[in-house]
Design an enzyme around this catalytic site. Structure first.
Site, PDB file in Angstrom:
ATOM      1  N   HIS A  32       0.855  -1.197   0.000  1.00  0.00           N
ATOM      2  CA  HIS A  32       0.000   0.000   0.000  1.00  0.00           C
ATOM      3  C   HIS A  32       0.890   1.246   0.000  1.00  0.00           C
ATOM      4  O   HIS A  32       1.710   1.433   0.895  1.00  0.00           O
ATOM      5  CB  HIS A  32      -0.891  -0.036   1.246  1.00  0.00           C
ATOM      6  CG  HIS A  32      -1.925   1.037   1.313  1.00  0.00           C
ATOM      7  ND1 HIS A  32      -3.152   0.939   0.684  1.00  0.00           N
ATOM      8  CD2 HIS A  32      -1.915   2.244   1.933  1.00  0.00           C
ATOM      9  CE1 HIS A  32      -3.862   2.032   0.929  1.00  0.00           C
ATOM     10  NE2 HIS A  32      -3.127   2.853   1.677  1.00  0.00           N
ATOM     11  N   MET A  36       0.544  11.629  -0.919  1.00  0.00           N
ATOM     12  CA  MET A  36      -0.108  12.826  -0.361  1.00  0.00           C
ATOM     13  C   MET A  36       0.521  14.082  -0.946  1.00  0.00           C
ATOM     14  O   MET A  36       1.747  14.149  -1.091  1.00  0.00           O
ATOM     15  CB  MET A  36       0.056  12.859   1.158  1.00  0.00           C
ATOM     16  CG  MET A  36      -0.444  11.599   1.845  1.00  0.00           C
ATOM     17  SD  MET A  36      -0.395  11.772   3.634  1.00  0.00           S
ATOM     18  CE  MET A  36      -0.714  10.076   4.144  1.00  0.00           C
ATOM     19  N   MET A  67      -3.995  10.542  -2.245  1.00  0.00           N
ATOM     20  CA  MET A  67      -4.642  11.587  -1.438  1.00  0.00           C
ATOM     21  C   MET A  67      -4.184  12.908  -2.041  1.00  0.00           C
ATOM     22  O   MET A  67      -3.364  13.642  -1.464  1.00  0.00           O
ATOM     23  CB  MET A  67      -4.223  11.427   0.034  1.00  0.00           C
ATOM     24  CG  MET A  67      -4.918  10.243   0.706  1.00  0.00           C
ATOM     25  SD  MET A  67      -4.057   9.639   2.160  1.00  0.00           S
ATOM     26  CE  MET A  67      -2.901   8.505   1.384  1.00  0.00           C
ATOM     27  N   MET A 136     -12.016   4.367   4.859  1.00  0.00           N
ATOM     28  CA  MET A 136     -11.005   4.930   5.761  1.00  0.00           C
ATOM     29  C   MET A 136     -11.439   4.710   7.212  1.00  0.00           C
ATOM     30  O   MET A 136     -12.576   5.014   7.583  1.00  0.00           O
ATOM     31  CB  MET A 136     -10.817   6.434   5.517  1.00  0.00           C
ATOM     32  CG  MET A 136     -10.153   6.822   4.202  1.00  0.00           C
ATOM     33  SD  MET A 136      -8.539   6.084   3.869  1.00  0.00           S
ATOM     34  CE  MET A 136      -7.543   6.689   5.241  1.00  0.00           C
ATOM     35  N   PHE A 142      -2.107  10.905   7.931  1.00  0.00           N
ATOM     36  CA  PHE A 142      -1.009  10.412   8.773  1.00  0.00           C
ATOM     37  C   PHE A 142      -1.216   8.954   9.150  1.00  0.00           C
ATOM     38  O   PHE A 142      -2.361   8.517   9.318  1.00  0.00           O
ATOM     39  CB  PHE A 142      -0.906  11.256  10.050  1.00  0.00           C
ATOM     40  CG  PHE A 142      -0.674  12.710   9.763  1.00  0.00           C
ATOM     41  CD1 PHE A 142       0.609  13.200   9.545  1.00  0.00           C
ATOM     42  CD2 PHE A 142      -1.747  13.582   9.644  1.00  0.00           C
ATOM     43  CE1 PHE A 142       0.815  14.531   9.230  1.00  0.00           C
ATOM     44  CE2 PHE A 142      -1.552  14.922   9.328  1.00  0.00           C
ATOM     45  CZ  PHE A 142      -0.267  15.396   9.124  1.00  0.00           C
ATOM     46  N   GLY A 144      -0.524   5.801  11.940  1.00  0.00           N
ATOM     47  CA  GLY A 144      -0.460   5.689  13.398  1.00  0.00           C
ATOM     48  C   GLY A 144      -1.602   6.336  14.154  1.00  0.00           C
ATOM     49  O   GLY A 144      -1.490   6.575  15.355  1.00  0.00           O
ATOM     50  N   ASP A 170      -8.620   1.034   5.579  1.00  0.00           N
ATOM     51  CA  ASP A 170      -7.331   1.720   5.683  1.00  0.00           C
ATOM     52  C   ASP A 170      -7.317   2.694   6.854  1.00  0.00           C
ATOM     53  O   ASP A 170      -8.088   3.650   6.882  1.00  0.00           O
ATOM     54  CB  ASP A 170      -7.075   2.474   4.368  1.00  0.00           C
ATOM     55  CG  ASP A 170      -5.721   3.153   4.352  1.00  0.00           C
ATOM     56  OD1 ASP A 170      -4.872   2.819   5.203  1.00  0.00           O
ATOM     57  OD2 ASP A 170      -5.514   4.011   3.474  1.00  0.00           O
ATOM     58  N   GLY A 172      -5.658   2.701  11.142  1.00  0.00           N
ATOM     59  CA  GLY A 172      -5.972   2.303  12.514  1.00  0.00           C
ATOM     60  C   GLY A 172      -6.171   0.818  12.739  1.00  0.00           C
ATOM     61  O   GLY A 172      -6.663   0.412  13.797  1.00  0.00           O
ATOM     62  N   GLY A 192      -0.197  -0.161   8.588  1.00  0.00           N
ATOM     63  CA  GLY A 192       0.992   0.687   8.539  1.00  0.00           C
ATOM     64  C   GLY A 192       1.832   0.467   9.777  1.00  0.00           C
ATOM     65  O   GLY A 192       2.726  -0.381   9.811  1.00  0.00           O
TER      66      GLY A 192
HETATM   67  C1  DX5 Z   1      -3.617   7.471   6.132  1.00  0.00           C
HETATM   68  C2  DX5 Z   1      -3.089   6.448   5.156  1.00  0.00           C
HETATM   69  C3  DX5 Z   1      -3.011   5.061   5.735  1.00  0.00           C
HETATM   70  C4  DX5 Z   1      -2.041   4.934   6.867  1.00  0.00           C
HETATM   71  C5  DX5 Z   1      -2.192   3.623   7.558  1.00  0.00           C
HETATM   72  O1  DX5 Z   1      -3.769   8.681   5.485  1.00  0.00           O
HETATM   73  O2  DX5 Z   1      -3.905   6.388   4.024  1.00  0.00           O
HETATM   74  O3  DX5 Z   1      -2.716   4.136   4.709  1.00  0.00           O
HETATM   75  O4  DX5 Z   1      -0.716   5.059   6.434  1.00  0.00           O
HETATM   76  O5  DX5 Z   1      -1.357   3.614   8.674  1.00  0.00           O
HETATM   77  P1  DX5 Z   1      -1.821   2.965  10.047  1.00  0.00           P
HETATM   78  O6  DX5 Z   1      -2.092   1.519   9.774  1.00  0.00           O
HETATM   79  O7  DX5 Z   1      -0.657   3.201  10.958  1.00  0.00           O
HETATM   80  O8  DX5 Z   1      -3.061   3.686  10.501  1.00  0.00           O
HETATM   81 ZN    ZN Z   2      -3.705   4.659   2.624  1.00  0.00          ZN
END
Ligand code: DX5
Ligand code: ZN
Length: 211
Positions: A32, A36, A67, A136, A142, A144, A170, A172, A192
């Protein structure tokens, strides 16, 4: 079977190729890639050159999450760089149908992303045209962040209204909440921080898959 897509946003930016090949050896299904632009979201990550540079490091599916504003301007370049699936946020696009068609005409899979405060109705006109929906679990920008439990239920509704493609969650995702998310009907879990910060990422991926 549940798939896991580690987000390289939580990988080592100084050794990104290694992060990608490690993820494959840990049992990941997709890679993935979070792109951004600092406009659609308040953060800047990387663009097409990074996807192109990472492509030789794995034969896994590159799941590229855009994004960015006006994704229709760039989707073809992301396909050419090596994306296998390109997903984008419909509210960021001036012409969602055009962006979808540009990706499909490149022979790639296309998906739309639903932010936590957005309703499924937003996607209904496109259900038959797209291969993936990304729900989402956090507001994009971000890694984490904490999972927003209110998004549970969306996957079930998408299946009920007849969406036949893959549903990805995607943001959390943790070993603790993965089973609940999968029970809702999610096919692909993005991981992530849960994967890249794990002391044993291969076991984490197995547990996310419920194995
Ligand atoms: C957030 C991203 C996610 C994020 C996932 O904007 O699209 O893909 O990196 O990271 P974790 O799993 O740490 O929430
Ligand atoms: Zn993502």
């Amino acid at each position: 079977m549940t798939k896991v897509a580690p987000s390289i946003l939580s990988g080592d930016f100084a050794k990104m190729g290694e992060s990608v090949s490690n993820a494959e050896s840990w049992g990941a299904d997709y890679i993935h890639c979070d792109v951004m632009d600092g406009v659609y979201v308040p953060n800047i990550t990387f663009g097409m050159p990074m996807i192109k540079a990472l492509r030789p490091y794995s034969s896994l599916t590159f799941d590229v999450h855009l994004m960015i504003t006006e994704p229709e301007k760039y989707v073809e370049q992301f396909c050419d760089a090596g994306a296998d699936i390109v997903t984008f946020h419909p509210e960021a696009s001036k012409d969602v149908d055009k962006a979808i068609d540009l990706i499909k005409n490149k022979g790639k899979k296309v998906g739309l992303v639903l932010n936590p405060d957005k309703h499924i109705e937003l996607l209904l006109p496109y259900l038959k045209k797209i291969d993936m929906i990304v729900i989402m679990g956090v507001y994009p920008g971000f890694g984490g962040q904490r999972f927003i439990p209110d998004v549970l239920g969306k996957a079930k509704v998408l299946k009920r209204v007849g969406f036949k493609g893959e549903i990805e969650l995607d943001g959390g995702v943790t070993e603790e909440n993965a089973a609940k998310i999968v029970a809702d009907g999610v096919d692909v879990l993005v991981g992530g921080s849960s994967v890249f910060r794990s002391s044993d990422p291969a076991s984490t991926i197995r547990r996310l898959k419920g194995q």
